[in-house]
Motif scaffolding. Structure first.
Motif, PDB file in Angstrom:
ATOM      1  N   SER A  64       0.860  -1.198   0.000  1.00 21.83           N
ATOM      2  CA  SER A  64       0.000   0.000   0.000  1.00 21.83           C
ATOM      3  C   SER A  64       0.890   1.240   0.000  1.00 21.83           C
ATOM      4  O   SER A  64       1.085   1.883   1.041  1.00 21.83           O
ATOM      5  CB  SER A  64      -0.916  -0.002   1.229  1.00 21.83           C
ATOM      6  N   THR A 121       0.531   4.228  -0.885  1.00 22.91           N
ATOM      7  CA  THR A 121      -0.056   5.524  -0.512  1.00 22.91           C
ATOM      8  C   THR A 121      -0.408   5.606   0.969  1.00 22.91           C
ATOM      9  O   THR A 121      -0.768   6.677   1.458  1.00 22.91           O
ATOM     10  CB  THR A 121      -1.329   5.789  -1.338  1.00 22.91           C
ATOM     11  N   ASP A 174       0.003   5.780   5.019  1.00 18.57           N
ATOM     12  CA  ASP A 174       0.900   6.583   5.856  1.00 18.57           C
ATOM     13  C   ASP A 174       1.841   5.667   6.633  1.00 18.57           C
ATOM     14  O   ASP A 174       1.445   5.012   7.589  1.00 18.57           O
ATOM     15  CB  ASP A 174       0.067   7.433   6.822  1.00 18.57           C
TER      16      ASP A 174
END
Length: 404
Positions: free
Chosen positions: A223, A225, A227
């Protein structure tokens, strides 16, 4: 013949007589009317008076002055409260006092109490609060223990809610009793609320701990993207044996990169003192004992140095701010946690699993005292075993003595 006693909140009959000194000076309003009255909460009566031109007017106006005083004046013995103060008014006064008391309840606790006192706009219908309840409308001088019991009975199955409301009532009525507004504490005699039983603490096993780090790393690898600060926060949370809010509240003033230590001096809470949603850094952790300094692992120290260099070697401010420079909410942390573990064998775990795991590992090697020291519990606290470290029960094996 002695004058009859005047009950609290009442007045006696008005009387009038000629004030000879005023009459001698030529004043026309030489009739002096007097009326004794007694404020609720006071032991001695007061006197209202009026000077008028006739006996009837003097008596009438003295009585009116006494009636007005009964409605507007506050008693001296009960400086703040009287037996006519409503339960809701008393509870709100207690709440205000707690907000302004330096050693009172912490922000997250007092906010939780506020939500039990006042109804929120748009809140669920039928929810039992002190505001709007029959008990909340009663004058405190009329309240008996049975009234408190009737208020708590419908919510006893919600042990945490009932516990909070009873605690509010006990402490609020104690304020009124200390102010001589009432002679006893009706809430204190109500049935004690037992908080709900919780299951045995379930930390990660050593194998599950390793598996958690693997699942976390794989999630963020797949993932791009997402955080990635989440991984830094979980690592520091584990090292501090911290509550998620404590790691999110770490500021650069707490970090000593040379010594490799981090001080826990605050926590992130999500409600203001008025009970409304507000994410802010509370400059104190949950308990006084939670203030501590912890030696962190090499991994966490490297992470902190990396972040420190990346943001220009700051000396102040949050280590993990959001885009606006404000604290990251614990809700956002929990939501990310759920996404990371969803569909895995560890999806049963909550963010507290890191704290439970760390305290259990330290307790197993060094004992409960060491776990309490690093986790910010009072030494000897039963909370450690009740909520964080599972109890190991040894098998009794002395059968040989029975058949010797």
């Amino acid at each position: 013949m002695p004058r009859p006693p005047i009950p609290e909140g009442k007045r006696g009959e008005a009387h009038a007589s000629i004030d000879k000194e005023r009459q001698a000076t030529g004043k026309k309003d030489y009739w002096r009317g007097i009326c004794r009255y007694r404020l609720t909460g006071e032991r001695k009566p007061r006197t209202a008076q009026a000077y008028r031109t006739s006996e009837a007017k003097a008596k009438r106006d003295a009585a009116e002055a006494a009636d007005k005083a009964l409605k507007t004046r506050k008693p001296e013995y009960g400086q703040k409260y009287s037996s006519k103060t409503t339960v809701l008014e008393l509870c709100l006064s207690w709440y205000e006092r707690e907000c302004n008391t330096p050693d009172g309840n912490r922000g997250q606790s007092i906010a939780a109490f506020y939500t039990e006192i006042v109804k929120r706009p748009g809140g669920k219908k039928g929810t039992v609060k002190i505001e709007g309840s029959e008990l909340g409308k009663m004058a405190i001088g009329e309240v008996r223990t049975s009234h408190v019991e009737r208020h708590l009975d419908p919510i006893r199955h919600m042990s945490e809610k009932a516990y909070r409301q009873r605690l509010i009532l006990v402490e609020a009525f104690a304020l009124a009793a200390r102010d001589d507004a009432i002679t006893g504490n009706p809430a204190r005699e109500s049935e004690t609320i037992e908080r709900g039983h919780k299951d045995e603490p379930r930390p990660f096993t050593p194998e599950e701990t390793q598996r958690f780090w693997e699942i976390e790393a794989k999630y963020f690898e797949l993932s791009p993207t997402a955080d990635k600060r989440f991984m830094d926060i979980t690592r520091l949370t584990y090292d501090l044996l911290g509550r998620p809010g404590e790691a999110l509240a770490v500021i650069w003033e707490d970090v000593d990169l040379e010594a490799g230590t981090v001080a826990v001096t605050g926590t992130v809470v999500q409600v203001g003192a008025d009970g409304k949603r507000k994410v802010w850094r509370q400059p104190m952790p949950k308990e006084d004992e939670s203030v501590r300094t912890v030696k962190v692992s090499a991994e966490s120290l490297a992470m902190l140095k990396r972040r420190w260099l990346a943001v220009g070697k700051p000396t102040t401010g949050l280590v993990f701010p959001n885009k606006l420079g404000n604290p990251i909410s614990a809700t956002m942390f929990r939501e990310t946690w759920v996404r990371v573990l969803k569909g895995t064998e560890l999806d049963w775990a909550t963010p507290k699993a890191l704290r439970k795991t760390g305290m259990t590992r330290i307790s197993e090697k060094y004992g409960d005292k060491a776990a309490q020291q690093q986790g910010g519990h009072a030494i000897g606290s039963r909370v450690t075993r009740k909520h964080y470290v599972p109890t190991v029960r040894e098998t009794a094996d002395f059968t040989d003595a029975l058949y010797a």
